[in-house]
Design an enzyme around this catalytic site. Structure first.
Site, mmCIF file in Angstrom:
data_model
loop_
_atom_site.group_PDB
_atom_site.id
_atom_site.type_symbol
_atom_site.label_atom_id
_atom_site.label_comp_id
_atom_site.label_asym_id
_atom_site.label_seq_id
_atom_site.Cartn_x
_atom_site.Cartn_y
_atom_site.Cartn_z
ATOM 1 N N LEU A 175 73.105 23.656 38.850
ATOM 2 C CA LEU A 175 72.493 23.010 40.005
ATOM 3 C C LEU A 175 73.457 21.969 40.555
ATOM 4 C CD1 LEU A 175 68.930 22.318 38.538
ATOM 5 C CD2 LEU A 175 69.510 24.082 40.225
ATOM 6 N N GLU A 221 78.213 25.568 42.892
ATOM 7 C CA GLU A 221 76.774 25.637 42.635
ATOM 8 C C GLU A 221 75.974 25.456 43.924
ATOM 9 O OE1 GLU A 221 76.675 23.789 38.088
ATOM 10 O OE2 GLU A 221 76.541 22.461 39.836
ATOM 11 N N GLU A 225 87.621 15.977 38.621
ATOM 12 C CA GLU A 225 88.097 17.139 37.867
ATOM 13 C C GLU A 225 88.412 16.777 36.435
ATOM 14 O OE1 GLU A 225 91.379 19.861 36.323
ATOM 15 O OE2 GLU A 225 91.277 17.694 36.565
ATOM 16 N N GLU A 226 89.006 15.606 36.230
ATOM 17 C CA GLU A 226 89.460 15.242 34.890
ATOM 18 C C GLU A 226 88.313 15.140 33.889
ATOM 19 O OE1 GLU A 226 92.311 15.558 34.102
ATOM 20 O OE2 GLU A 226 93.759 14.811 35.558
ATOM 21 N N ASP A 263 99.918 14.828 37.694
ATOM 22 C CA ASP A 263 98.569 15.376 37.618
ATOM 23 C C ASP A 263 97.560 14.383 38.177
ATOM 24 O OD1 ASP A 263 96.247 16.718 36.959
ATOM 25 O OD2 ASP A 263 96.427 16.379 34.807
ATOM 26 N N HIS A 301 92.465 18.925 42.891
ATOM 27 C CA HIS A 301 91.647 17.736 42.641
ATOM 28 C C HIS A 301 92.415 16.472 42.991
ATOM 29 C CE1 HIS A 301 93.202 16.153 38.663
ATOM 30 N NE2 HIS A 301 93.655 17.379 38.540
ATOM 31 N N THR A 329 73.336 18.548 35.201
ATOM 32 C CA THR A 329 72.771 19.505 36.166
ATOM 33 C C THR A 329 73.454 20.869 36.099
ATOM 34 O OG1 THR A 329 74.266 18.693 37.890
ATOM 35 C CG2 THR A 329 72.072 17.678 37.767
#
Length: 745
Positions: free
Chosen positions: A266, A433, A421-422, A383, A373, A263
C-alpha cells in the site's frame, strides 16, 4: 479526531488523483492533435537528434552538479534532502531547459535514526562492570567534512534499541553456515556478542542468523581484505588513496524487505492502513552496530579460542580466533565482555519523490522511466549523487531541445528522483504501489542510474535479457573515456565478457537483484529494467564495492581525485543512458529483443536437466513439460522477430506498430505470478526471484528441490517441487502466448 482521519482520506485521494490527472492528461492528445494518422507518426529515431544530445552532454556541468548535490549531508527527510527536492523542481521547471511538468509526491514513511543525545556505544566491560575500553562513536575528521552537525553517527538502521552484554565470538560473515561452523567447533553461542564482517549475507540477515543461535548482539565491520586489497595503514588509505580509512564505517539499512515497513503493498499515505508495531516483520531481532576496522582489530586480535578457518582470515595483521572471550596475555581481562548499547528510534517522516515529465508526441500513454534516488547516508558523492548529477545533465539537454521546439519524444519520458532509498528502496516502492495499474499498463522500460561511477575502467550493465540489445546498440556508437580509441562496447568486452551461442563473444550483462530502485519495477511490476554504471577493473582490485561506500568519506573530492578525474566516465554514463533513453522513447518499434530471453531460458533448462534431472526422476517428476514450454517460447519469440523485420521493410500502419510494441512491452509481465513465492515480499517474477538452492536454474524450482532433498516422495516438500515446476511451465507458456499474433487465441 474524526476530522483528522477525514482530512487524511482527502489528502490521500487528492495525491492519487493528482498523478492520474497529470499522466492521464498527457495520455490524451490535445484537440489540435486530433487528426488521422499521418506519416510523421511513423518517423523513426532521429540519428541527428541523438548525436546532438550526446554531443551536448557536458562533463564540466556534471561535475558542478555533483559539487552542489554533495556539498552537505542529505539523509532522507533531512532539511538538506528537502532542499534538493526544491533544487530538482526548480531545474525541471526552468524556462530555458525545463520539462513539461515537475511535481513532488510526498509519503509518510517509517525511518530509523540513532539518538541525537545518546550515541550508540561499543565497550569492553570488566567483571565488576567497569569500562575497560570504549570504541570510537564516529569517524575521524580527516578532511574537515566528517564532524559536521549533519553527519549522522554510524548505525544499523532499524536495529532495535538495547544494551546486550556477553563474551565475544568471531562469526566471519554471519551466514547460517558460519554459525553452524562455530557450533561444530563446540562453541556455546548462547548470550554472546558476535563480531561479523560485511559480505556473504545481507546486513539484516547477519542478525537474524545470529539470533537463531542465541547470540544477543551483533557487530559488523569492513575487513581491509574485502575492500582495500589488504591495505589498512592511514598512509595507504583515504585521503592518500581511494582506500577506506581505519575509522571508516559502512552505514546501512538492516531491514530485510523493501518499501515502507508499515504499509506493505500500500502507498504510505495518511489514509492507508498501517501495521501495528508488533506486526512489523523484517527488522533485526537483536541490537546491531557497525564499527570501523581499527576498532574491530582491537577486538579480533585479542580474542582467544581456536584459530578461525583459513577462509575466515582477513587483513588485520593477526591470527583471527573464534573466541569466546579474550586471551590472557592480551589488552583485556580474560573474563571481559563486550557491551553494545544501541539507542536507535523509529520515526514517521515525510519523504518525497520528484517527477519531471516530457509528454510524448505520438504515444503519450507509453512511459519510459529514468530514475535515481536522491538521499544519502552522509555527503553521498558517489552514492547516489553521481547518478543524480548525470540525470540532471540528461534532463537539461533534453529540456533545452524541448523548449526550443526542436524535439519531442514519441513516448512520454518520466525522470524520477526517489526518496528514502537507503532505508530500503522506499520511494520507488511506494510509487509502484500507488500507481501499480497505470504503470503496468503503460511502462515500456525502467532505466536506473544509481551510482553512475564506481571507478573509471569500464561499463557495468545489469538488466533483463530484452534490454541487452538496446544497451549494446548504444555503447557501440560512443567512445570510451581515455585514449584507447575503442567504443564503450569494445572496451567493455575486454573487461567482462561471455560466449553466447547466438552472438559469439559479447559483453556480460548482469542480472538484477534488489540493490537499487529497479527492484520494485522488475520484481513487483514486471517491467523490463536495467542499471548502468562505470566501474573498476576487477583484475586489479578485489574490492566488493568502492571503498568509502556509505561512509563520511564519500565526498566530492574523493570522486574528483580518485574515481573520475575530469569526469569523463560520468560523461560516458550520461551518453550511454541518454542514448538508451532516446532509443526507447523515439524508435518506432521498441528496441527490446525478446529472442534474447530464449538463451536465458535454454541455459536455465540445461542446468535443471543436468543438475536436477536425476533427482527429479527418482521422485517420478518429469521435465518434459518444461522442455516443451521452452521450445514454444523460442518459436514464438523467433516468429515475432520475423514479423517485426517484415513490418520494418514495409509500410506498417500505426495500429500494427502498436500491437507489436505492446507484445514487446508486456512480455515481462507474463512471467509474473504473485503466488509463486508467498514467503518473499514483492517477488513475483518467476525467473528472477532470490535463489537459495545452488543450481543456476528457475529459482522456484531450484529452491524447492534444495529443500526437498532427503525427504520422502509423498512429502509436502516434493509437492512444492511439482507446484513450482507447474508455475514455471505456465509462465513460459503464457509468455509464448503473449508473443504470438494477437488474433491467435
Amino acid at each position: 479526531m474524526h476530522w483528522v482521519k477525514a482530512l487524511g482520506l482527502v489528502v490521500g485521494a487528492t495525491a492519487l488523483l493528482g498523478l492520474g490527472i497529470i499522466l492521464g492528461h498527457f495520455a490524451i492528445p490535445k484537440a489540435a492533435d486530433s487528426r488521422a494518422p499521418n506519416p510523421s507518426d511513423l518517423q523513426d529515431l532521429d540519428l541527428e537528434i541523438l548525436q546532438a544530445v550526446l554531443g551536448q552532454l557536458d562533463a564540466s556541468r556534471i561535475r558542478e552538479n555533483l559539487r552542489e548535490l554533495s556539498k552537505e549531508p542529505h539523509l532522507a527527510s533531512s532539511p538538506r534532502d528537502e532542499a534538493l527536492v526544491q533544487l530538482l523542481l526548480g531545474r525541471w521547471a526552468d524556462s530555458v531547459s525545463g520539462l513539461d511538468l515537475a511535481k513532488a509526491y510526498e509519503y509518510e514513511v517509517l525511518l530509523s535514526f540513532p539518538s541525537s543525545t545518546q550515541p550508540n556505544r561499543v565497550e569492553v566491560v570488566g567483571s565488576q562492570g567497569d569500562i575497560l575500553h570504549s570504541f570510537r562513536p564516529g569517524e575521524k575528521n580527516l578532511t574537515g567534512e566528517q564532524a559536521g552537525p549533519d553527519v549522522i553517527q554510524p548505525y544499523a538502521a532499524y536495529a532495535p534499541p538495547g544494551t546486550p552484554k556477553g563474551l565475544l565470538v568471531y562469526a566471519n560473515r554471519g551466514t547460517e553456515e558460519d554459525f553452524r561452523e562455530l557450533q561444530a567447533q563446540g562453541i556455546n553461542l548462547q548470550g554472546t556478542i558476535a563480531l561479523t564482517r560485511y559480505g556473504g549475507a545481507g546486513r539484516g540477515a547477519k542478525a537474524v542468523n545470529a539470533a537463531k543461535h542465541g547470540v544477543v548482539g551483533v557487530l559488523v565491520y569492513t575487513d581491509p581484505a574485502d575492500i582495500n586489497d589488504g591495505q589498512s595503514l592511514p598512509s595507504e588509505t583515504f585521503p592518500n588513496s581511494w582506500g577506506l580509512p581505519p575509522s571508516g564505517v559502512e552505514r546501512g539499512s538492516y531491514y530485510e524487505y523493501f518499501g515502507d515497513p508499515l504499509t506493505p503493498y500500500l502507498p504510505a499515505h495518511p489514509s492507508s492502513f498501517r501495521l501495528g508495531s508488533n506486526n512489523v516483520s523484517g527488522f533485526p531481532p537483536i541490537p546491531s552496530q557497525p564499527i570501523g576496522f581499527e576498532d574491530a582489530k582491537d577486538l579480533l586480535c585479542n580474542l582467544t579460542g581456536p584459530s578461525a578457518p583459513a577462509s575466515w582470515q582477513g587483513a588485520l595483521g593477526c591470527d583471527y580466533k573464534l573466541g569466546p572471550g579474550f586471551q590472557p596475555d592480551g589488552n583485556f581481562q580474560t573474563d571481559s565482555q563486550v557491551q553494545v548499547s544501541v539507542y536507535n528510534r523509529l520515526e514517521l517522516r515525510n519523504s518525497s519523490n520528484v517527477l519531471g515529465i516530457i509528454r510524448g508526441a505520438v504515444e503519450p500513454d507509453r512511459y519510459v522511466i529514468y530514475g535515481n534516488h536522491r538521499d544519502s547516508w552522509v555527503h553521498g558523492a558517489v552514492d547516489p549523487s553521481s547518478g543524480t548529477a548525470v540525470l540532471l545533465e540528461i534532463s537539461r539537454v533534453l529540456g533545452t531541445l524541448l523548449k526550443k521546439g526542436t524535439w519531442r519524444p514519441r513516448r512520454t519520458v518520466i525522470f524520477a528522483s526517489w526518496g528514502a532509498e537507503e532505508f530500503g528502496l522506499i520511494g520507488s516502492t511506494e510509487f509502484t504501489e500507488e500507481f501499480l495499474n497505470k504503470l503496468q499498463e503503460r511502462t515500456v522500460a525502467y532505466i536506473n542510474v544509481d551510482i553512475a561511477v564506481f571507478a573509471n575502467a569500464t561499463l557495468r550493465a545489469q538488466g533483463t535479457p530484452p534490454v541487452q540489445s538496446v544497451i549494446f546498440s548504444a555503447t557501440k556508437e560512443i567512445n570510451a573515456p581515455g585514449h584507447s580509441g575503442l567504443s564503450i562496447y569494445n572496451n567493455w568486452i575486454q573487461y567482462s565478457n561471455r560466449t553466447s551461442p547466438v552472438y559469439g563473444l559479447i559483453p556480460s550483462l548482469g542480472s538484477l537483484g534488489a540493490g537499487s530502485d529497479y527492484a520494485a519495477f522488475i520484481h513487483f511490476l514486471g517491467i523490463s529494467s536495467m542499471d548502468l554504471a562505470y566501474t573498476y577493473d576487477r583484475s586489479k582490485t578485489s574490492a566488493r564495492i568502492y571503498p568509502t561506500y556509505h561512509t563520511a568519506f564519500d565526498t566530492f573530492d574523493y570522486v574528483e581525485k580518485f574515481l573520475d578525474p575530469g569526469f569523463s566516465s560520468h560523461q560516458a554514463v550520461a551518453q550511454t543512458a541518454g542514448s538508451v533513453l532516446l532509443r526507447l522513447s523515439d524508435s518506432i518499434f521498441l528496441p527490446l529483443n525478446v529472442t534474447d530471453y530464449s538463451e536465458t531460458l535454454r541455459s536455465f533448462l540445461k542446468a535443471a536437466q543436468q543438475d536436477l534431472g536425476g533427482l527429479l526422476e527418482q521422485h517420478s517428476i518429469s521435465l518434459a513439460p518444461l522442455v516443451t514450454a521452452v521450445e514454444k517460447f523460442e518459436t514464438a519469440a523467433a516468429d515475432l522477430g520475423q514479423r517485426i523485420l517484415t513490418l520494418q521493410k514495409g509500410s506498417p500502419d500505426t495500429l500494427q506498430v502498436r500491437m507489436v510494441n505492446d507484445q514487446l512491452m508486456l512480455l515481462e509481465r507474463a512471467f509474473l505470478n504473485p503466488r509463486a513465492f508467498p514467503e518473499e515480499r514483492y517477488y513475483s517474477h518467476v525467473l528472477w526471484a532470490p535463489r537459495t538452492g545452488p543450481v543456476a536454474t528457475f529459482p522456484g524450482l531450484a529452491n524447492a528441490c534444495f529443500k526437498a532433498q532427503g525427504t520422502d516422495s509423498s512429502s509436502e516438500a516434493w509437492a512444492e517441487v511439482k507446484r513450482q515446476l507447474s508455475i514455471v511451465v505456465m509462465a513460459l507458456e503464457g509468455a509464448a502466448d503473449t508473443l504470438r499474433p494477437v488474433a491467435d487465441l
